[in-house]
Design a protein around this motif. Structure first.
Motif, PDB file in Angstrom:
ATOM      1  N   LEU A   1      59.966  46.421 189.845  1.00  0.00           N
ATOM      2  CA  LEU A   1      60.339  45.240 190.612  1.00  0.00           C
ATOM      3  C   LEU A   1      61.763  45.330 191.151  1.00  0.00           C
ATOM      4  CD1 LEU A   1      59.656  42.428 191.696  1.00  0.00           C
ATOM      5  CD2 LEU A   1      60.456  41.492 189.511  1.00  0.00           C
ATOM      6  N   GLY A   2      62.714  45.681 190.308  1.00  0.00           N
ATOM      7  CA  GLY A   2      64.101  45.808 190.753  1.00  0.00           C
ATOM      8  C   GLY A   2      64.260  46.879 191.814  1.00  0.00           C
ATOM      9  N   LEU A   3      63.561  47.995 191.641  1.00  0.00           N
ATOM     10  CA  LEU A   3      63.614  49.066 192.646  1.00  0.00           C
ATOM     11  C   LEU A   3      63.003  48.609 193.969  1.00  0.00           C
ATOM     12  CD1 LEU A   3      62.528  52.072 190.391  1.00  0.00           C
ATOM     13  CD2 LEU A   3      64.842  51.551 191.226  1.00  0.00           C
ATOM     14  N   PHE A   4      61.930  47.824 193.869  1.00  0.00           N
ATOM     15  CA  PHE A   4      61.291  47.301 195.074  1.00  0.00           C
ATOM     16  C   PHE A   4      62.240  46.379 195.831  1.00  0.00           C
ATOM     17  CE2 PHE A   4      58.943  43.855 197.122  1.00  0.00           C
ATOM     18  CZ  PHE A   4      58.189  44.578 198.034  1.00  0.00           C
ATOM     19  N   ILE A   5      62.874  45.462 195.122  1.00  0.00           N
ATOM     20  CA  ILE A   5      63.818  44.538 195.770  1.00  0.00           C
ATOM     21  C   ILE A   5      64.974  45.322 196.375  1.00  0.00           C
ATOM     22  CG2 ILE A   5      65.517  42.719 195.285  1.00  0.00           C
ATOM     23  CD1 ILE A   5      63.406  41.515 193.353  1.00  0.00           C
ATOM     24  N   GLN A   6      65.469  46.303 195.656  1.00  0.00           N
ATOM     25  CA  GLN A   6      66.571  47.113 196.161  1.00  0.00           C
ATOM     26  C   GLN A   6      66.159  47.880 197.411  1.00  0.00           C
ATOM     27  OE1 GLN A   6      68.032  49.942 193.349  1.00  0.00           O
ATOM     28  NE2 GLN A   6      69.727  50.567 194.650  1.00  0.00           N
ATOM     29  N   SER A   7      65.018  48.533 197.382  1.00  0.00           N
ATOM     30  CA  SER A   7      64.618  49.356 198.529  1.00  0.00           C
ATOM     31  C   SER A   7      64.234  48.499 199.733  1.00  0.00           C
ATOM     32  CB  SER A   7      63.464  50.283 198.149  1.00  0.00           C
ATOM     33  OG  SER A   7      62.283  49.552 197.926  1.00  0.00           O
ATOM     34  N   THR A   8      63.804  47.264 199.485  1.00  0.00           N
ATOM     35  CA  THR A   8      63.388  46.395 200.582  1.00  0.00           C
ATOM     36  C   THR A   8      64.567  45.675 201.218  1.00  0.00           C
ATOM     37  OG1 THR A   8      61.241  46.060 199.524  1.00  0.00           O
ATOM     38  CG2 THR A   8      61.874  44.464 201.203  1.00  0.00           C
ATOM     39  N   TRP A   9      65.442  45.080 200.412  1.00  0.00           N
ATOM     40  CA  TRP A   9      66.510  44.251 200.955  1.00  0.00           C
ATOM     41  C   TRP A   9      67.897  44.874 200.887  1.00  0.00           C
ATOM     42  CZ3 TRP A   9      62.274  41.913 198.567  1.00  0.00           C
ATOM     43  CH2 TRP A   9      61.528  41.086 199.408  1.00  0.00           C
ATOM     44  N   HIS A  10      68.077  45.912 200.078  1.00  0.00           N
ATOM     45  CA  HIS A  10      69.405  46.519 199.933  1.00  0.00           C
ATOM     46  C   HIS A  10      69.316  48.030 199.763  1.00  0.00           C
ATOM     47  CE1 HIS A  10      70.940  42.476 199.482  1.00  0.00           C
ATOM     48  NE2 HIS A  10      70.030  42.272 198.560  1.00  0.00           N
ATOM     49  N   PRO A  11      68.742  48.724 200.730  1.00  0.00           N
ATOM     50  CA  PRO A  11      68.670  50.185 200.566  1.00  0.00           C
ATOM     51  C   PRO A  11      70.074  50.764 200.395  1.00  0.00           C
ATOM     52  CG  PRO A  11      67.905  49.499 202.752  1.00  0.00           C
ATOM     53  CD  PRO A  11      68.246  48.265 201.993  1.00  0.00           C
ATOM     54  N   LEU A  12      70.208  51.599 199.393  1.00  0.00           N
ATOM     55  CA  LEU A  12      71.523  52.149 199.071  1.00  0.00           C
ATOM     56  C   LEU A  12      71.892  53.287 200.013  1.00  0.00           C
ATOM     57  CD1 LEU A  12      71.367  52.184 195.173  1.00  0.00           C
ATOM     58  CD2 LEU A  12      72.368  50.475 196.678  1.00  0.00           C
ATOM     59  N   THR A  13      73.134  53.277 200.392  1.00  0.00           N
ATOM     60  CA  THR A  13      73.690  54.362 201.190  1.00  0.00           C
ATOM     61  C   THR A  13      74.924  54.869 200.469  1.00  0.00           C
ATOM     62  OG1 THR A  13      74.986  52.757 202.462  1.00  0.00           O
ATOM     63  CG2 THR A  13      72.857  53.422 203.388  1.00  0.00           C
ATOM     64  N   ALA A  14      75.395  56.022 200.859  1.00  0.00           N
ATOM     65  CA  ALA A  14      76.571  56.607 200.214  1.00  0.00           C
ATOM     66  C   ALA A  14      77.814  55.809 200.587  1.00  0.00           C
ATOM     67  CB  ALA A  14      76.728  58.058 200.646  1.00  0.00           C
ATOM     68  N   GLY A  15      78.812  55.853 199.730  1.00  0.00           N
ATOM     69  CA  GLY A  15      80.086  55.219 200.049  1.00  0.00           C
ATOM     70  C   GLY A  15      80.346  53.978 199.224  1.00  0.00           C
ATOM     71  N   VAL A  16      81.395  53.263 199.602  1.00  0.00           N
ATOM     72  CA  VAL A  16      81.841  52.076 198.886  1.00  0.00           C
ATOM     73  C   VAL A  16      80.774  50.975 198.920  1.00  0.00           C
ATOM     74  CG1 VAL A  16      83.633  50.296 198.798  1.00  0.00           C
ATOM     75  CG2 VAL A  16      84.224  52.636 199.442  1.00  0.00           C
ATOM     76  N   GLU A  17      80.038  50.904 200.000  1.00  0.00           N
ATOM     77  CA  GLU A  17      79.011  49.881 200.170  1.00  0.00           C
ATOM     78  C   GLU A  17      77.928  49.985 199.091  1.00  0.00           C
ATOM     79  OE1 GLU A  17      75.810  49.328 203.535  1.00  0.00           O
ATOM     80  OE2 GLU A  17      77.836  49.190 204.359  1.00  0.00           O
ATOM     81  N   TRP A  18      77.792  51.141 198.504  1.00  0.00           N
ATOM     82  CA  TRP A  18      76.758  51.391 197.513  1.00  0.00           C
ATOM     83  C   TRP A  18      76.857  50.414 196.347  1.00  0.00           C
ATOM     84  CZ3 TRP A  18      76.491  53.023 192.403  1.00  0.00           C
ATOM     85  CH2 TRP A  18      75.258  53.510 191.984  1.00  0.00           C
ATOM     86  N   VAL A  19      78.062  50.183 195.836  1.00  0.00           N
ATOM     87  CA  VAL A  19      78.259  49.286 194.694  1.00  0.00           C
ATOM     88  C   VAL A  19      77.897  47.853 195.067  1.00  0.00           C
ATOM     89  CG1 VAL A  19      79.982  48.328 193.101  1.00  0.00           C
ATOM     90  CG2 VAL A  19      80.018  50.753 193.661  1.00  0.00           C
TER      91      VAL A  19
END
Length: 192
Positions: free
Chosen positions: A17-35
């Motif tokens: 569930l957490g991975l789904f929410i992350q990949s759907t609404w907050h896909p991680l990219t490299a850099g400071v934005e990641w945190v």
């Protein structure tokens, strides 16, 4: 079988569930934005789980006894499993729509289903045996539940890597098999 299928499918959802929410609404990219994205994802997952917890508490704490007297555990089990199956099946669709607030509504539906399923299933297990065997039967149910909590998450991660919706769709299919099995149960409680 119902307990095993239900818990396996439910734990698949819990695992991703957490991975789904992350990949759907907050896909991680490299850099400071990641945190920052990781924190947003964790917060949104927490909101959904809070919604699930509060709703399940209301259902199990205040409604299940009255509903069981009125409808019987078998009907509540079938209804609850169906709610969970629908919630799992709609998860990828909500992700495609990209409307996070639907996940909060999803959490309510999932919790209603879970709140009806868990106590009804335990009650039906205890009613299926003589009083002297209830502890053994409930213990067996918990052992089967534990097995489902091992198998479900193990499968979920592999499926999620292939497609973010796959664990939810498979879980929904497994849940509906459990619902079909539940329809064959005898209703042992009195319905008014």
């Amino acid at each position: 079988l119902i307990y095993f299928f239900y818990i396996s499918a439910f734990s698949m959802m819990e695992q991703v569930l957490g991975l789904f929410i992350q990949s759907t609404w907050h896909p991680l990219t490299a850099g400071v934005e990641w945190v920052a994205r990781g924190k947003q994802s964790a917060a949104q997952t927490a909101y959904v789980l809070i919604m699930v917890g509060v709703t399940a508490t209301i259902v199990q704490g205040g409604l299940i006894g009255r509903l069981a007297k009125k409808f019987g555990e078998r009907r509540l089990l079938i209804t609850g499993i169906t709610f969970v199956g629908i919630a799992l099946a709609t998860t990828p669709l909500i992700g495609q729509l990209g409307i996070y607030s639907l996940m909060l509504l999803w959490g309510v539906g999932l919790a209603i289903g879970s709140g009806l399923t868990n106590p009804s299933l335990s009650s039906l297990i205890s009613q299926s045996v003589d009083k002297g065997e209830q502890g053994e039967a409930l213990g067996m149910g918990q052992s089967i539940s534990a097995l489902g909590r091992v198998i479900g998450p193990s499968i979920a991660g592999v499926l999620f890597e292939r497609s973010v919706g796959l664990p939810f769709w498979l879980g929904s299919g497994i849940i509906f098999i459990a619902a079909i099995i539940a329809t064959s149960l005898k209703n042992t409680s009195k319905v008014s």
